[in-house]
Design a protein around this motif. Structure first.
Motif, PDB file in Angstrom:
ATOM      1  N   UNK A   1       0.802  -1.238   0.000  1.00  0.00           N
ATOM      2  CA  UNK A   1       0.000   0.000   0.000  1.00  0.00           C
ATOM      3  C   UNK A   1       0.829   1.278   0.000  1.00  0.00           C
ATOM      4  N   UNK A   2       2.075   1.225   0.484  1.00  0.00           N
ATOM      5  CA  UNK A   2       2.849   2.461   0.616  1.00  0.00           C
ATOM      6  C   UNK A   2       4.153   2.360  -0.153  1.00  0.00           C
ATOM      7  N   UNK A   3       4.613   3.519  -0.571  1.00  0.00           N
ATOM      8  CA  UNK A   3       5.884   3.569  -1.281  1.00  0.00           C
ATOM      9  C   UNK A   3       7.028   3.232  -0.317  1.00  0.00           C
ATOM     10  N   UNK A   4       8.180   2.989  -0.872  1.00  0.00           N
ATOM     11  CA  UNK A   4       9.356   2.727  -0.052  1.00  0.00           C
ATOM     12  C   UNK A   4       9.949   1.370  -0.381  1.00  0.00           C
ATOM     13  N   UNK A   5      10.881   0.971   0.450  1.00  0.00           N
ATOM     14  CA  UNK A   5      11.497  -0.341   0.255  1.00  0.00           C
ATOM     15  C   UNK A   5      10.756  -1.332   1.126  1.00  0.00           C
ATOM     16  N   UNK A   6      10.264  -2.366   0.504  1.00  0.00           N
ATOM     17  CA  UNK A   6       9.582  -3.418   1.260  1.00  0.00           C
ATOM     18  C   UNK A   6      10.521  -4.608   1.332  1.00  0.00           C
ATOM     19  N   UNK A   7      10.821  -5.006   2.525  1.00  0.00           N
ATOM     20  CA  UNK A   7      11.757  -6.113   2.693  1.00  0.00           C
ATOM     21  C   UNK A   7      10.982  -7.411   2.864  1.00  0.00           C
ATOM     22  N   UNK A   8      11.248  -8.385   2.034  1.00  0.00           N
ATOM     23  CA  UNK A   8      10.677  -9.726   2.189  1.00  0.00           C
ATOM     24  C   UNK A   8      11.762 -10.574   2.839  1.00  0.00           C
ATOM     25  N   UNK A   9      11.493 -11.013   4.035  1.00  0.00           N
ATOM     26  CA  UNK A   9      12.575 -11.582   4.832  1.00  0.00           C
ATOM     27  C   UNK A   9      12.561 -13.094   4.889  1.00  0.00           C
ATOM     28  N   UNK A  10      11.399 -13.688   5.093  1.00  0.00           N
ATOM     29  CA  UNK A  10      11.351 -15.124   5.359  1.00  0.00           C
ATOM     30  C   UNK A  10      10.307 -15.807   4.495  1.00  0.00           C
ATOM     31  N   UNK A  11      10.517 -17.087   4.309  1.00  0.00           N
ATOM     32  CA  UNK A  11       9.514 -17.916   3.638  1.00  0.00           C
ATOM     33  C   UNK A  11       9.253 -19.133   4.502  1.00  0.00           C
ATOM     34  N   UNK A  12       8.024 -19.538   4.488  1.00  0.00           N
ATOM     35  CA  UNK A  12       7.661 -20.723   5.272  1.00  0.00           C
ATOM     36  C   UNK A  12       6.929 -21.701   4.374  1.00  0.00           C
ATOM     37  N   UNK A  13       7.310 -22.956   4.477  1.00  0.00           N
ATOM     38  CA  UNK A  13       6.586 -23.988   3.732  1.00  0.00           C
ATOM     39  C   UNK A  13       5.997 -24.936   4.756  1.00  0.00           C
TER      40      UNK A  13
ATOM     41  N   UNK B   1      -4.935  -3.473  11.121  1.00  0.00           N
ATOM     42  CA  UNK B   1      -4.249  -2.192  10.970  1.00  0.00           C
ATOM     43  C   UNK B   1      -4.218  -1.540  12.337  1.00  0.00           C
ATOM     44  N   UNK B   2      -3.087  -1.673  12.997  1.00  0.00           N
ATOM     45  CA  UNK B   2      -2.999  -1.114  14.343  1.00  0.00           C
ATOM     46  C   UNK B   2      -2.358   0.259  14.357  1.00  0.00           C
ATOM     47  N   UNK B   3      -2.079   0.789  13.208  1.00  0.00           N
ATOM     48  CA  UNK B   3      -1.525   2.128  13.163  1.00  0.00           C
ATOM     49  C   UNK B   3      -0.020   2.141  13.200  1.00  0.00           C
ATOM     50  N   UNK B   4       0.587   1.109  13.755  1.00  0.00           N
ATOM     51  CA  UNK B   4       2.041   1.095  13.846  1.00  0.00           C
ATOM     52  C   UNK B   4       2.685   0.720  12.523  1.00  0.00           C
ATOM     53  N   UNK B   5       1.939   0.041  11.711  1.00  0.00           N
ATOM     54  CA  UNK B   5       2.521  -0.398  10.440  1.00  0.00           C
ATOM     55  C   UNK B   5       1.534  -0.162   9.318  1.00  0.00           C
ATOM     56  N   UNK B   6       1.332   1.105   8.970  1.00  0.00           N
ATOM     57  CA  UNK B   6       0.335   1.389   7.936  1.00  0.00           C
ATOM     58  C   UNK B   6       0.734   0.864   6.573  1.00  0.00           C
ATOM     59  N   UNK B   7       2.017   0.602   6.413  1.00  0.00           N
ATOM     60  CA  UNK B   7       2.447   0.150   5.096  1.00  0.00           C
ATOM     61  C   UNK B   7       2.555  -1.352   4.964  1.00  0.00           C
ATOM     62  N   UNK B   8       1.933  -2.054   5.862  1.00  0.00           N
ATOM     63  CA  UNK B   8       2.074  -3.521   5.818  1.00  0.00           C
ATOM     64  C   UNK B   8       1.433  -4.080   4.542  1.00  0.00           C
ATOM     65  N   UNK B   9       2.111  -5.024   3.881  1.00  0.00           N
ATOM     66  CA  UNK B   9       1.531  -5.605   2.657  1.00  0.00           C
ATOM     67  C   UNK B   9       0.259  -6.373   2.976  1.00  0.00           C
ATOM     68  N   UNK B  10      -0.628  -6.359   2.027  1.00  0.00           N
ATOM     69  CA  UNK B  10      -1.921  -7.014   2.225  1.00  0.00           C
ATOM     70  C   UNK B  10      -2.023  -8.206   1.277  1.00  0.00           C
ATOM     71  N   UNK B  11      -2.210  -9.420   1.836  1.00  0.00           N
ATOM     72  CA  UNK B  11      -2.395 -10.576   0.947  1.00  0.00           C
ATOM     73  C   UNK B  11      -3.739 -10.496   0.234  1.00  0.00           C
ATOM     74  N   UNK B  12      -3.760 -10.967  -0.967  1.00  0.00           N
ATOM     75  CA  UNK B  12      -5.006 -10.977  -1.737  1.00  0.00           C
ATOM     76  C   UNK B  12      -5.370 -12.409  -2.111  1.00  0.00           C
ATOM     77  N   UNK B  13      -6.647 -12.693  -2.266  1.00  0.00           N
ATOM     78  CA  UNK B  13      -7.024 -14.041  -2.717  1.00  0.00           C
ATOM     79  C   UNK B  13      -6.558 -14.272  -4.142  1.00  0.00           C
ATOM     80  N   UNK B  14      -6.326 -15.521  -4.436  1.00  0.00           N
ATOM     81  CA  UNK B  14      -5.862 -15.847  -5.783  1.00  0.00           C
ATOM     82  C   UNK B  14      -6.989 -15.655  -6.775  1.00  0.00           C
TER      83      UNK B  14
END
Lengths: 396, 785
Positions: A140-152, B165-178
């Motif tokens: 949702x926001x601009x900037x650098x998004x870090x993808x850190x871990x993967x889980x299987x 959305x707790x306000x601390x991380x407004x830029x958190x990525x949002x998963x979408x359904x396939x």
């Protein structure tokens, strides 16, 4: 000794972990009950059923273990994405086993803060092959998004037990600011300022005019048809190919104690600046972006738009003591656009087109709306598929 | 077949097969079967046409069908079956309306309940293949369901997990359904190909092997068996030819029926010395009405009812070779527990309510046997057979080894066992003599019917035994005359005549064993020798692969026992011509050959599953311990004597210390298993125990990775806010550390240039990283100080 034990625990914890789903718990209870019934009654076939249930459990463990063994995880993600737009990222699972396939793998991706970014699925991966597990998400926001871990994780084959494995697979995605349509806004602003025409003669491709031939003119520029019609030699004059030049200025200085609202306004200003750059580049302008953090010099074309967007994506608030962006801007004949926010005054004595964030709040609000969930596409469950799928199969 | 279609097919097949397993037990009544099949067909049609009837329609239909099927069952107290019906129709209902994964899980649970109900309702060998196929289907169906569930959860269910959305991380990525196309891709993917079927078969074999192993090692108890009582109420008791009466009619059908009714596995090693013909004794009959033999009321009145796990007969016919065998009987209606020719004892292994006829040397269960049963029978072979056996060279070797002429032909698994049997025989001897003396005074065995035929029989008896004074000679003469002058035939159309016995002797001169035995018994009675006829089986069909005698319906046989003197011993005579005995009469057919092989499987099922007991477990455990001990001793002895030592079969005598050691070993194994499970559950897989080694970490591909590693190190000490960019973080860090980490800011700016502006590193990266690390260490030291 304690350190060694801690090392062992750390080593072990970094590998697979278990989870017991409700179905597994129910299965254990049923198995124990049947075992007790067999012990109580002595009915031999109850013992046999009990044995089979134990075998199911062993098979669950063995298959889950073998499905998870020797898997390699990687990711295919775009280096740059636009904020607010759905993007598809592929988690790639490679099965390095020689003989055993891996079944029913759920692959999750996590950002640096440990939040799940998306989840993909691979039905099975044959030995020594890899398979992508694509998933969709929105940044949702601009900037650098870090993808850190993967889980299987897998619950194969019976869903009685779930095994998971988490790995550090670091990647970064640059999220560019979203772009909104600002054409109307710019046209209106320019009308208010007065359109400045600066057409010059030159060696471009556009026709500037026709005049009588002089000996200094090259023969290839003679307009033979018109000359024949008028009875005298006429030559073509062309427009200059020099592009129109625009400078977008964003003053990103903020006081150290700036409120959250002020920072939000800056975000909107960045979106507006990015949209302006995009519009101007599409209109054929040479664009210069100037901020308090630095400037992107004049250039034209899509690469310049990308450069500017990248700079805007990484833009941070600068302290008030930083140099004013107006000093950095080259003083030439370019059209200057100022993106203003939070009550910033337009610089005095400057001839410019000022765009205020507050004037296009609704436009920007739509762009900066959290993606999503309210407007997410309708969920299609598996069970709704058959009729359509079967029709397709029948047609095939 | 596509994935989704395979799933539907597997689900339907699992439900249908579970029902078939239940039907195979014979507990489900025909109306219920028809109703279920009707409902199932309706479900299939609805699935095929994509119809979705409302749930209440199915529930109404199910309850209606359930009511019809169980009408009256509750009144009869057969709640188990009523509940089974209820679950059956619940299953149909679930099958028709299943939509979510949880519905399918419940459906499979219901099918499992049916298999469970079948398991407690039957011990038939048919259950084994039914269970194997059910395992195959349910493994396939559940495997497919798991893939389906995981796909749904991963591709669709992600939309249900909305981020907070707790306000601390407004830029958190949002998963979408396939996209739906992703689901369609899986739904239409090819499935159930040959390779997957091979995997499924392997899984099934795995489950069967591990399941059987668990079955064999789970300790048995001898606690009361309440469900067995329910299971015992079987309405479909198999009928065999055996009965405690002989009526001369219907024997034709019996003696052409190759169905296996029993097996007799001799216990011991020297099976080469086994008797050629083995008589399996059912019961002795003393009263002849002129048309049929039966037990006289005087005998039945002397029978004793007892609940016991073993029977010891008061036989006086000891002295012949002792023979012990494991008998495995098919279910049959009469309830008789068959024994060896001159029986000594039966060891049933479980307590049963029995009627014991010490006079006729027979025992029968009070309740008809609905299940197969295995037990050990021991007894004496006829002395005539002993004479034959002693001519056997192996028999002679055996006698030389044991030092006794009367050593048993077949040794039990251990000499201890034989000693026990002999002790029982000695113990019984005193009681039997008293009993036999009493019995001898009874006139039953001289009873003759008041029929005209008796005159012919008596005249012939007098004629044949004329000049002979010894009872044994008389009996032998009559036996020889009948054997030599008459022929065996199943064509006894004259049996409806009033004078059928006289007709047999004078006109037809051919008949089956019952005519021969009857005429001999009556002729001996006519000359004053007490006799009785014995109803049982005579087999010479030896299965070399299974190492046991096979007893079929067609081996049904009748012979004569006569008491020739005051020694209270009954002598066996068989007047039937040899052409009517065993394989002489029965031609070999393909069916007989195949049924022998099938019977091996059946017996394996009975012995290793149905009748598997604590005793068998103990024997298996001791065999393993003995093997280890003998192997160890053989290695110590140089290996040459290993085979000899193995065959010595010395009884296992565990000392208290060894028992304590075994107990400690068992407890240790249990604790180790628990610890292993704990480690696997809580710590993951140990390298030494796990099936795989650690996954290799991927090396950083380029210099950018080096920066990311450094970033992780710094983050470990100074936490980075969620969503904070590295540059902002580096700037903030430079401020917080009073400039000590300013080098990190510079490095981050360089990194930005490299990462996003495609600029080369213009600084010495390693030196910069080392500088930041040093600064980080200084900062840490300063903080600590």
């Amino acid at each position: 000794m304690r350190a060694a034990w801690r090392w062992v625990r750390r080593r072990l914890r970094s590998r697979w972990s278990y989870r017991l789903p409700g179905e597994g718990l129910f299965f254990i209870v049923v198995t124990l009950l049947i075992g007790l019934a067999a012990l109580n009654t002595g009915a031999q076939l109850l013992y046999l059923v009990f044995g089979m249930l134990c075998a199911f459990w062993v098979l669950s463990d063995v298959m889950a273990t073998s499905s998870m063994a020797r898997l390699e995880l990687s990711r295919r993600a775009p280096r740059m994405v636009t904020a607010g737009k759905p993007v598809e990222i592929a988690a790639v699972v490679e099965n390095r086993k020689r003989l055993w396939p891996s079944f029913s793998l759920r692959v999750s991706d996590f950002d640096g803060a440990g939040h799940e970014v998306g989840r993909g699925f691979v039905a099975w991966v044959r030995p020594r092959q890899s398979a992508p597990a694509p998933y969709r998400c929105v940044f949702p926001r601009r900037g650098i998004q870090r993808l850190a871990q993967m889980q299987v994780a897998t619950r194969f084959p019976f869903g009685l037990i779930e095994r998971r494995m988490r790995r550090e697979v670091a990647d970064e995605v640059l999220v560019l600011p979203p772009v909104v349509p600002v054409g109307d806004l710019v046209r209106r602003a320019r009308a208010e300022l007065g359109q400045r025409e600066s057409r010059l003669k030159g060696q471009g491709a556009g026709l500037y005019g026709i005049r009588h031939y002089t000996p200094a003119d090259p023969a290839r520029e003679i307009h033979w048809k018109l000359s024949a019609r008028s009875g005298s030699l006429l030559v073509r004059e062309f427009e200059s190919d020099e592009r129109r030049r625009s400078t977008v200025v964003l003053d990103n200085r903020l006081p150290a104690d700036a409120s959250r609202a002020a920072r939000e306004r800056l975000e909107e200003a960045v979106v507006l600046a990015a949209s302006l750059v995009e519009y101007l580049v599409r209109q054929g302008h040479e664009v210069e972006l100037v901020t308090a953090s630095g400037r992107v010099p004049f250039s034209a074309g899509p690469p310049q738009a990308t450069r500017c967007h990248r700079a805007l994506a990484l833009l941070l608030p600068e302290p008030e003591t930083a140099a004013s962006p107006w000093r950095l801007a080259q003083s030439d004949e370019s059209v200057r656009f100022a993106v203003l926010f939070g009550g910033q005054p337009a610089p005095a004595g400057e001839s410019l087109i000022a765009l205020r964030v507050e004037d296009c709040a609704s436009l920007l609000a739509r762009a900066l709306q959290p993606p999503g969930t309210p407007d997410a596409p309708a969920v299609t469950v598996f069970e709704d598929l058959p009729a359509r799928v079967y029709d397709r199969e029948a047609r095939a | 077949m596509s994935f989704l279609r395979s799933f539907r097919a597997l689900t339907n097949a699992t439900a249908l097969w579970a029902f078939a397993t239940l039907v195979a037990t014979g507990q489900i009544h025909l109306p219920a079967v028809l109703l279920f099949l009707l409902a199932f067909a309706g479900v299939l049609v609805a699935q095929r046409r994509g119809l979705r009837l409302p749930g209440w329609v199915w529930i109404t239909v199910s309850l209606l069908a359930f009511g019809i099927a169980t009408w009256g069952w509750f009144g009869l107290g057969e709640q188990l079956y009523a509940v089974t019906y209820f679950f059956l129709y619940l299953e149909i209902n679930k099958l028709a309306t299943a939509r979510k994964s949880r519905d399918y899980l419940q459906l499979f649970a219901l099918t499992f309940f049916q298999v469970l109900a079948a398991a407690v309702s039957t011990e038939s060998v048919v259950f084994a293949p039914m269970l194997a196929v059910y395992v195959f289907l349910v493994v396939a169906a559940m495997m497919t369901l798991t893939i389906k569930r995981d796909a749904e959860e991963a591709l669709v269910g992600v939309a249900r997990r909305r981020p907070v959305e707790d306000g601390s991380a407004p830029g958190r990525p949002v998963p979408l359904p396939a996209q739906p196309v992703a689901l369609e891709r899986i739904a239409t993917a090819p499935y159930l190909d040959r390779r997957l079927l091979a995997w499924l078969s392997a899984f099934t074999v795995f489950v069967m092997i591990v399941g059987s192993t668990v079955f064999w090692i789970v300790p048995r108890t001898t606690s009361p068996n309440f469900l067995a009582g329910l299971a015992g109420r079987n309405r479909n008791v198999a009928k065999s030819a055996f009965s405690d009466s002989i009526d001369f009619v219907g024997l034709n059908e019996i003696q052409t029926d190759p169905t296996i009714v029993m097996r007799a596995a001799p216990l011991g090693e020297h099976l080469e010395a086994r008797p050629e013909f083995l008589r399996i004794r059912g019961t002795a009959l003393d009263y002849f009405s002129g048309r049929e033999w039966s037990r006289s009321p005087r005998v039945t009145g002397r029978m004793t009812s007892q609940r016991d796990s073993s029977v010891h007969y008061a036989t006086a016919n000891r002295g012949g070779p002792l023979f012990a065998a494991r008998l495995t009987l098919e279910p049959e209606a009469s309830g008789y527990l068959f024994s060896i020719d001159q029986p000594l004892s039966l060891e049933l292994g479980e307590s049963m309510l029995l009627d014991v006829d010490n006079e006729g040397l027979a025992a029968k269960a009070v309740m008809p046997r609905s299940q197969a049963i295995s037990y050990t029978a021991s007894g004496y072979l006829p002395e005539a057979r002993a004479a034959n056996a002693s001519s056997n060279p192996l028999r002679a070797q055996l006698a030389a080894r044991t030092g006794r002429d009367d050593a048993p032909v077949i040794l039990r698994e251990s000499l201890r066992r034989v000693a026990e049997l002999r002790e029982v025989a000695r113990w019984m001897a005193g009681a039997s003599e008293r009993a036999q003396r009493t019995i001898a005074s009874e006139p039953n065995y001289l009873q003759v019917p008041r029929i005209a035929d008796m005159r012919v029989l008596a005249e012939l008896a007098q004629q044949w035994t004329e000049g002979l004074n010894d009872n044994y000679d008389r009996a032998q003469r009559i036996e020889e005359r009948l054997r030599s002058d008459y022929e065996y035939s199943l064509d006894v159309a004259f049996s409806q005549r009033d004078d059928h016995l006289a007709y047999f002797l004078t006109e037809a001169r051919a008949g089956h064993c019952e005519y021969f035995a009857t005429t001999m018994a009556l002729m001996l009675r006519a000359v004053g020798i007490p006799t009785r006829v014995v109803n049982g089986y005579l087999t010479d069909e030896w299965s070399p692969t299974a190492r046991r005698y096979l007893v079929r319906q067609e081996h049904a046989h009748t012979w004569v026992e006569a008491r020739l003197d005051d020694s209270n011993r009954w002598h066996t005579f068989d007047p039937t011509p040899t052409s009517g005995l065993g394989s002489n009469r029965i031609p070999n057919t393909l069916y007989r050959f195949l049924s022998g092989w099938f019977d091996n499987l059946k017996v394996f099922w009975y012995e290793k599953y149905v009748d598997f007991s604590l005793e068998d477990q103990r024997a298996g455990l001791f065999a393993v311990i003995r093997f280890i001990r003998h192997s160890h001793a053989a290695l110590a002895a140089g290996g040459n004597n290993a085979r000899l030592m193995w065959h010595q079969q010395t009884p296992l005598q565990l000392t208290g210390r060894q028992l304590a050691g075994a107990g400690l070993l068992a407890v240790g194994l249990l604790l180790a298993t628990g610890l292993g499970l704990y480690l696997r559950m809580h710590l993951g897989t140990l390298g030494v125990l796990g099936t795989t080694g650690p996954l290799a970490r991927r090396a950083p591909p380029d210099r950018v990775r080096a920066y990311l590693d450094l970033l992780s190190e710094v983050e470990a000490y100074y936490p980075r806010a969620p969503g904070q960019t590295p540059l902002a973080y580096a700037r903030q860090l430079a401020d917080r550390s009073q400039g000590r980490l300013a080098a990190f800011r510079g490095l981050t700016e360089d990194y930005y240039g490299v990462r996003f502006d495609a600029r080369p590193w213009d600084r010495q990266l390693d030196a910069a990283i080392a500088q930041v690390r040093k600064a980080l260490a200084d900062a840490q030291a300063g903080t600590v100080a």
